[in-house]
Scaffold this motif. Structure first.
Motif, short mmCIF file in Angstrom:
data_model
loop_
_atom_site.label_atom_id
_atom_site.label_comp_id
_atom_site.label_asym_id
_atom_site.label_seq_id
_atom_site.Cartn_x
_atom_site.Cartn_y
_atom_site.Cartn_z
N ASN A 291 -7.07 -6.66 -29.64
CA ASN A 291 -6.78 -5.23 -29.56
C ASN A 291 -6.47 -4.83 -28.12
O ASN A 291 -5.90 -3.78 -27.87
CB ASN A 291 -7.92 -4.38 -30.14
N PHE A 292 -6.88 -5.67 -27.18
CA PHE A 292 -6.40 -5.59 -25.79
C PHE A 292 -5.73 -6.91 -25.50
O PHE A 292 -6.36 -7.97 -25.54
CB PHE A 292 -7.55 -5.36 -24.81
N GLU A 293 -4.45 -6.88 -25.20
CA GLU A 293 -3.80 -8.06 -24.66
C GLU A 293 -2.59 -7.63 -23.85
O GLU A 293 -1.86 -6.71 -24.23
CB GLU A 293 -3.41 -9.06 -25.76
N ILE A 294 -2.42 -8.29 -22.72
CA ILE A 294 -1.25 -8.10 -21.88
C ILE A 294 -0.53 -9.44 -21.87
O ILE A 294 -1.11 -10.44 -21.43
CB ILE A 294 -1.63 -7.64 -20.47
N GLY A 295 0.67 -9.48 -22.39
CA GLY A 295 1.28 -10.78 -22.61
C GLY A 295 2.75 -10.85 -22.27
O GLY A 295 3.46 -9.85 -22.18
N ASP A 296 3.19 -12.10 -22.11
CA ASP A 296 4.58 -12.44 -21.90
C ASP A 296 5.14 -12.90 -23.25
O ASP A 296 4.73 -13.95 -23.77
CB ASP A 296 4.68 -13.55 -20.85
N MET A 297 6.04 -12.14 -23.82
CA MET A 297 6.56 -12.47 -25.15
C MET A 297 7.41 -13.73 -25.16
O MET A 297 7.71 -14.26 -26.24
CB MET A 297 7.34 -11.28 -25.72
N ASN A 298 7.76 -14.25 -24.00
CA ASN A 298 8.48 -15.52 -23.98
C ASN A 298 7.64 -16.65 -24.55
O ASN A 298 8.18 -17.62 -25.09
CB ASN A 298 8.92 -15.87 -22.55
N PHE A 299 6.31 -16.52 -24.45
CA PHE A 299 5.45 -17.54 -25.06
C PHE A 299 5.55 -17.49 -26.58
O PHE A 299 5.69 -18.52 -27.24
CB PHE A 299 4.00 -17.36 -24.61
N TRP A 300 5.47 -16.28 -27.15
CA TRP A 300 5.57 -16.17 -28.61
C TRP A 300 6.96 -16.58 -29.09
O TRP A 300 7.11 -17.07 -30.21
CB TRP A 300 5.28 -14.74 -29.07
N ARG A 301 7.96 -16.43 -28.27
CA ARG A 301 9.33 -16.78 -28.65
C ARG A 301 9.65 -18.25 -28.41
O ARG A 301 10.76 -18.70 -28.71
CB ARG A 301 10.31 -15.89 -27.87
N SER A 302 8.70 -18.98 -27.86
CA SER A 302 8.94 -20.40 -27.58
C SER A 302 9.01 -21.19 -28.88
O SER A 302 8.50 -20.78 -29.93
CB SER A 302 7.81 -20.96 -26.70
N LYS A 303 9.65 -22.35 -28.83
CA LYS A 303 9.78 -23.19 -30.02
C LYS A 303 8.40 -23.65 -30.50
O LYS A 303 8.15 -23.71 -31.72
CB LYS A 303 10.67 -24.39 -29.73
N ALA A 304 7.50 -23.97 -29.58
CA ALA A 304 6.17 -24.43 -29.97
C ALA A 304 5.46 -23.37 -30.80
O ALA A 304 4.91 -23.67 -31.87
CB ALA A 304 5.35 -24.77 -28.72
N TYR A 305 5.46 -22.11 -30.30
CA TYR A 305 4.75 -21.08 -31.05
C TYR A 305 5.47 -20.72 -32.34
O TYR A 305 4.83 -20.52 -33.38
CB TYR A 305 4.54 -19.80 -30.21
N GLU A 306 6.78 -20.64 -32.31
CA GLU A 306 7.52 -20.31 -33.53
C GLU A 306 7.28 -21.36 -34.61
O GLU A 306 7.05 -21.02 -35.78
CB GLU A 306 9.01 -20.20 -33.22
N ASP A 307 7.30 -22.62 -34.23
CA ASP A 307 7.04 -23.68 -35.20
C ASP A 307 5.61 -23.59 -35.72
O ASP A 307 5.35 -23.79 -36.92
CB ASP A 307 7.27 -25.05 -34.57
N TYR A 308 4.67 -23.29 -34.83
CA TYR A 308 3.27 -23.17 -35.24
C TYR A 308 3.07 -22.00 -36.19
O TYR A 308 2.45 -22.15 -37.26
CB TYR A 308 2.40 -23.01 -33.99
N PHE A 309 3.61 -20.84 -35.82
CA PHE A 309 3.46 -19.68 -36.70
C PHE A 309 4.09 -19.93 -38.07
O PHE A 309 3.48 -19.61 -39.11
CB PHE A 309 4.08 -18.43 -36.08
N ASN A 310 5.26 -20.50 -38.11
CA ASN A 310 5.91 -20.77 -39.38
C ASN A 310 5.10 -21.74 -40.23
O ASN A 310 5.04 -21.60 -41.47
CB ASN A 310 7.32 -21.33 -39.16
N HIS A 311 4.46 -22.71 -39.60
CA HIS A 311 3.59 -23.64 -40.32
C HIS A 311 2.40 -22.89 -40.94
O HIS A 311 2.07 -23.10 -42.12
CB HIS A 311 3.09 -24.73 -39.36
N LEU A 312 1.77 -22.01 -40.15
CA LEU A 312 0.65 -21.22 -40.66
C LEU A 312 1.11 -20.28 -41.77
O LEU A 312 0.43 -20.11 -42.79
CB LEU A 312 0.01 -20.42 -39.54
N ASP A 313 2.24 -19.65 -41.55
CA ASP A 313 2.75 -18.67 -42.51
C ASP A 313 3.00 -19.31 -43.87
O ASP A 313 2.63 -18.75 -44.92
CB ASP A 313 4.05 -18.07 -41.96
N ARG A 314 3.60 -20.50 -43.87
CA ARG A 314 3.86 -21.21 -45.12
C ARG A 314 2.58 -21.67 -45.79
O ARG A 314 2.53 -21.80 -47.02
CB ARG A 314 4.78 -22.40 -44.85
#
Length: 395
Positions: A291-314
């Protein structure tokens, strides 16, 4: 005069009862009421009690270059970000007033509000009145919010019954599951954020207590930080039993994504709360309270995170269990990012009921120095900061 034997026995019993009471009070299983707001007995040393100053490194101060609406301002590519409903207006206004008073009136970063339904004119008018900065009101695309096609509704309903029986909060609220999924892997894909890099997440009803006199976004950029947090907690293991096994499945196929300077020890600790590690199948359940986070969205947009999220989502755990964005973000950061790029904003006074981050600083007003919670004493055991300090440090 000799004391009668029955009186001696009663006196000895009274002494034993008193000793047992003192032991029970201070043996670390509970916290006496008069210790609220102070370091609990089981905490080695709470650094929040030490004098707190600004972080080291170059800091950018308020100036006329941060005036609202000017071209070529000193502001970088960043926004304050809120997922909020129309009916949460009053709570949002309170949070905005706090953050504007303590920080944003000096820097005038824009606010970006998201909702799965259109914002009312009243919401727009009253929020804009709180700030001189630009306010943006965005509608979440249906494809980002709707339940994915691969989720079986019957299985979802049965799963929520089980979670509810286990006392998992919000388990039967479909909107809560949708929110967790959106915050985990959808928000940074919104067209309104396509050209935005940094964000500060602000939720309704949160409080900010300390004057912050430097540009936190510039601090993140200048010091090569990816993520900033204030509160570090344990999660409810019954809400995420398959999250870590599903993560290990992903790592088995993508071992190259694991950063050499990771925070795996923090994620897998089983010393402090072994029952959590056991119930979560190898995950400590430690996470940054997002609920508090200050972040760089380039991390969420990275291939590592995108692949990880898609794996969890499925895998379906956002709906069949109650995977929150806090543990998902935290696990990803702990595995795929250099832990030195994760920053504890110890100088930002913050509260989301029932937990605090309250520094020992003359810049702070309205919270008790070092207080972790104003709730029941058992809540002290939810604090995972000692593990973070142990394995990573206080940077």
């Amino acid at each position: 005069m000799a004391v009668a034997r029955p009186v001696r026995v009663l006196g000895l019993a009274a002494v034993m009862i008193w000793i047992f009471f003192i032991y029970s009070l201070f043996n670390g299983k509970g916290q006496p009421p008069n210790l609220k707001g102070k370091t609990p007995p089981s905490f080695e040393h709470d650094p929040m009690l030490d004098p707190t100053g600004e972080p080291e490194g170059p800091l950018h101060r308020a100036s006329e270059l941060y005036a609202p609406g000017i071209q070529n301002s000193a502001r970088i590519n960043a926004t304050l970000l809120s997922l909020v409903r129309n009916e949460e207006l009053e709570g949002m206004l309170q949070a905005m007033r706090d953050l504007e008073r303590t920080w944003n009136h000096k820097f005038n970063y824009p606010w970006t509000f998201f909702n799965d339904v259109p914002f009312t004119e009243e919401f727009k008018k009253r929020t804009q009145e709180v700030t001189k900065a630009q306010c943006n009101y965005e509608l979440i695309p249906k494809e980002h919010w709707e339940v994915p096609s691969w989720i079986n509704n019957d299985l979802f309903l049965e799963s929520t019954k089980v979670l509810k029986e286990q006392g998992i909060q919000y388990a039967d609220k479909i909107s809560y599951h949708q929110m967790c999924r959106w915050n985990s892997g959808m928000f940074y894909k919104h067209p309104a954020l396509a050209n935005t890099q940094y964000y500060w997440r602000v939720e309704p009803k949160v409080h900010f207590f300390c004057d912050v006199d430097y540009d936190v976004f510039r601090y993140m950029q200048d010091n090569n930080k990816t993520y900033g947090f204030t509160i570090n907690l344990y999660d409810a293991p019954k809400s995420i039993p398959k999250l870590w096994p599903t993560t290990l499945e992903f790592l088995a196929e993508h071992a190259g994504y694991l950063h050499e300077n990771n925070a795996l020890d923090w994620l897998t600790d089983k010393v402090r709360r072994p029952e959590h590690n056991e119930k979560a199948n190898g995950y400590s359940t430690c996470h940054f309270w997002s609920n508090f986070e200050i972040g760089d969205m380039n991390f969420w947009r990275s291939k590592a995170y995108e692949d990880y999220f898609n794996h969890l989502d499925r895998a379906g755990g956002f709906f069949y269990e109650r995977w929150g964005d806090a543990p998902v973000h935290s696990i990803a950061l702990g595995l795929f990012e250099d832990k030195s790029r994760i920053h504890w904003f110890r100088d930002i006074g913050y509260q989301h009921i029932p937990f605090f981050n309250c520094p020992n600083s003359p810049k702070c007003k309205g919270c008790v120095t070092g207080r972790f919670t104003d709730g029941e004493s058992f809540l002290y055991k939810e604090d995972c900061r000692p593990n973070w300090f142990k394995y990573v440090g206080q940077g």
